[in-house]
Design a protein around this motif. Structure first.
Motif, PDB file in Angstrom:
ATOM      1  N   THR A  41     -37.785   2.003   0.252  1.00  0.00           N
ATOM      2  CA  THR A  41     -36.496   2.652  -0.016  1.00  0.00           C
ATOM      3  C   THR A  41     -35.433   2.129   0.941  1.00  0.00           C
ATOM      4  O   THR A  41     -34.294   1.848   0.529  1.00  0.00           O
ATOM      5  CB  THR A  41     -36.626   4.180   0.106  1.00  0.00           C
ATOM      6  OG1 THR A  41     -37.624   4.628  -0.804  1.00  0.00           O
ATOM      7  CG2 THR A  41     -35.311   4.880  -0.178  1.00  0.00           C
ATOM      8  N   ASP A  85     -35.385  -0.774   2.324  1.00  0.00           N
ATOM      9  CA  ASP A  85     -35.093  -2.147   1.896  1.00  0.00           C
ATOM     10  C   ASP A  85     -34.125  -2.140   0.710  1.00  0.00           C
ATOM     11  O   ASP A  85     -33.157  -2.910   0.679  1.00  0.00           O
ATOM     12  CB  ASP A  85     -36.388  -2.861   1.528  1.00  0.00           C
ATOM     13  CG  ASP A  85     -36.155  -4.297   1.117  1.00  0.00           C
ATOM     14  OD1 ASP A  85     -35.513  -5.045   1.889  1.00  0.00           O
ATOM     15  OD2 ASP A  85     -36.605  -4.682   0.011  1.00  0.00           O
ATOM     16  N   ARG A  86     -34.365  -1.270  -0.268  1.00  0.00           N
ATOM     17  CA  ARG A  86     -33.473  -1.182  -1.443  1.00  0.00           C
ATOM     18  C   ARG A  86     -32.066  -0.749  -1.042  1.00  0.00           C
ATOM     19  O   ARG A  86     -31.071  -1.282  -1.546  1.00  0.00           O
ATOM     20  CB  ARG A  86     -34.048  -0.203  -2.465  1.00  0.00           C
ATOM     21  CG  ARG A  86     -35.146  -0.797  -3.295  1.00  0.00           C
ATOM     22  CD  ARG A  86     -35.497   0.116  -4.472  1.00  0.00           C
ATOM     23  NE  ARG A  86     -36.929   0.034  -4.634  1.00  0.00           N
ATOM     24  CZ  ARG A  86     -37.775   1.050  -4.589  1.00  0.00           C
ATOM     25  NH1 ARG A  86     -37.328   2.279  -4.424  1.00  0.00           N
ATOM     26  NH2 ARG A  86     -39.060   0.872  -4.730  1.00  0.00           N
ATOM     27  N   MET A  87     -31.992   0.219  -0.134  1.00  0.00           N
ATOM     28  CA  MET A  87     -30.682   0.693   0.321  1.00  0.00           C
ATOM     29  C   MET A  87     -29.929  -0.423   1.048  1.00  0.00           C
ATOM     30  O   MET A  87     -28.722  -0.603   0.846  1.00  0.00           O
ATOM     31  CB  MET A  87     -30.842   1.907   1.238  1.00  0.00           C
ATOM     32  CG  MET A  87     -31.253   3.158   0.504  1.00  0.00           C
ATOM     33  SD  MET A  87     -31.625   4.591   1.544  1.00  0.00           S
ATOM     34  CE  MET A  87     -30.528   4.490   2.891  1.00  0.00           C
ATOM     35  N   THR A  88     -30.612  -1.166   1.871  1.00  0.00           N
ATOM     36  CA  THR A  88     -29.977  -2.267   2.599  1.00  0.00           C
ATOM     37  C   THR A  88     -29.494  -3.338   1.633  1.00  0.00           C
ATOM     38  O   THR A  88     -28.381  -3.860   1.768  1.00  0.00           O
ATOM     39  CB  THR A  88     -30.965  -2.868   3.623  1.00  0.00           C
ATOM     40  OG1 THR A  88     -31.396  -1.837   4.504  1.00  0.00           O
ATOM     41  CG2 THR A  88     -30.321  -3.980   4.418  1.00  0.00           C
ATOM     42  N   ARG A  89     -30.303  -3.675   0.638  1.00  0.00           N
ATOM     43  CA  ARG A  89     -29.899  -4.669  -0.368  1.00  0.00           C
ATOM     44  C   ARG A  89     -28.671  -4.193  -1.143  1.00  0.00           C
ATOM     45  O   ARG A  89     -27.748  -4.966  -1.412  1.00  0.00           O
ATOM     46  CB  ARG A  89     -31.038  -4.960  -1.327  1.00  0.00           C
ATOM     47  CG  ARG A  89     -32.112  -5.817  -0.720  1.00  0.00           C
ATOM     48  CD  ARG A  89     -33.162  -6.141  -1.738  1.00  0.00           C
ATOM     49  NE  ARG A  89     -34.305  -6.767  -1.091  1.00  0.00           N
ATOM     50  CZ  ARG A  89     -35.348  -7.212  -1.731  1.00  0.00           C
ATOM     51  NH1 ARG A  89     -35.431  -7.087  -3.049  1.00  0.00           N
ATOM     52  NH2 ARG A  89     -36.333  -7.769  -1.079  1.00  0.00           N
ATOM     53  N   SER A  90     -28.669  -2.916  -1.511  1.00  0.00           N
ATOM     54  CA  SER A  90     -27.524  -2.357  -2.259  1.00  0.00           C
ATOM     55  C   SER A  90     -26.260  -2.435  -1.402  1.00  0.00           C
ATOM     56  O   SER A  90     -25.173  -2.779  -1.893  1.00  0.00           O
ATOM     57  CB  SER A  90     -27.787  -0.917  -2.654  1.00  0.00           C
ATOM     58  OG  SER A  90     -28.823  -0.842  -3.591  1.00  0.00           O
ATOM     59  N   LEU A  91     -26.387  -2.124  -0.133  1.00  0.00           N
ATOM     60  CA  LEU A  91     -25.246  -2.174   0.766  1.00  0.00           C
ATOM     61  C   LEU A  91     -24.717  -3.602   0.893  1.00  0.00           C
ATOM     62  O   LEU A  91     -23.507  -3.838   0.847  1.00  0.00           O
ATOM     63  CB  LEU A  91     -25.645  -1.623   2.137  1.00  0.00           C
ATOM     64  CG  LEU A  91     -24.538  -1.623   3.220  1.00  0.00           C
ATOM     65  CD1 LEU A  91     -23.367  -0.751   2.768  1.00  0.00           C
ATOM     66  CD2 LEU A  91     -25.102  -1.129   4.536  1.00  0.00           C
ATOM     67  N   ASP A 139     -25.066  -5.970  -1.323  1.00  0.00           N
ATOM     68  CA  ASP A 139     -24.473  -6.342  -2.612  1.00  0.00           C
ATOM     69  C   ASP A 139     -23.053  -5.807  -2.726  1.00  0.00           C
ATOM     70  O   ASP A 139     -22.171  -6.472  -3.280  1.00  0.00           O
ATOM     71  CB  ASP A 139     -25.324  -5.838  -3.777  1.00  0.00           C
ATOM     72  CG  ASP A 139     -26.631  -6.597  -3.938  1.00  0.00           C
ATOM     73  OD1 ASP A 139     -26.761  -7.700  -3.339  1.00  0.00           O
ATOM     74  OD2 ASP A 139     -27.528  -6.089  -4.641  1.00  0.00           O
ATOM     75  N   ILE A 140     -22.804  -4.611  -2.233  1.00  0.00           N
ATOM     76  CA  ILE A 140     -21.479  -4.006  -2.289  1.00  0.00           C
ATOM     77  C   ILE A 140     -20.512  -4.787  -1.412  1.00  0.00           C
ATOM     78  O   ILE A 140     -19.365  -5.028  -1.773  1.00  0.00           O
ATOM     79  CB  ILE A 140     -21.532  -2.523  -1.838  1.00  0.00           C
ATOM     80  CG1 ILE A 140     -22.261  -1.681  -2.865  1.00  0.00           C
ATOM     81  CG2 ILE A 140     -20.133  -1.981  -1.599  1.00  0.00           C
ATOM     82  CD1 ILE A 140     -22.552  -0.266  -2.430  1.00  0.00           C
TER      83      ILE A 140
END
Length: 136
Positions: free
Chosen positions: A123, A125-131, A133-134
């Motif tokens: 989770t 890792d996904r949050m960091t990737r989303s951040l 990407d933004i």
């Protein structure tokens, strides 16, 4: 590494250690040895019973846990086995103080703890990737 990852990693390590210690206890639960003397020593040439282990966890100051291994106290119980070559005059031998039901529950808890901490890592890792990407 983020603090979230460090905390989850400490939980993964603790769960792994718990499972490793429990597996060792179960594997050696039926091993016996000579009854210790009053001073705690085993007669010369006689086998010594396995001393079961347990994991002690404590909270770390920055978050997460620290795990250490200690010996269960008392480490042995007396079992009647007059056929054993190292049995005392009463036919007693030392058997590891392992609670198989407790070990099974501990293995399940270690498994669930490991899975929960792995989910936290995923989770994060996904949050960091989303951040990222933004921000891109």
């Amino acid at each position: 590494m983020s603090s979230i990852s460090a905390i989850a990693l400490s939980g993964l390590n603790a769960a792994s250690l718990r499972l490793q210690v429990s597996a060792s206890n179960v594997a050696n639960a039926q091993s016996t040895g000579a009854q210790p003397n009053a001073d705690g020593t085993v007669p010369a040439g006689a086998p010594q019973a396995y001393a079961p282990l347990e994991v002690v966890q404590s909270a770390s100051a920055g978050g997460g846990v620290q795990a250490s291994v200690t010996t269960v106290t008392p480490s042995t119980t007396s079992v009647f086995d007059p056929q054993a070559s190292f049995a005392n005059q009463d036919g007693l031998v030392a058997s590891p103080n392992v609670d198989l039901a407790g070990e099974f529950v501990g293995q399940l808890l270690a498994s669930y703890s490991y899975a929960a901490n792995a989910t936290v890592l995923k989770t994060n890792d996904r949050m960091t990737r989303s951040l990222l990407d933004i921000m891109a």
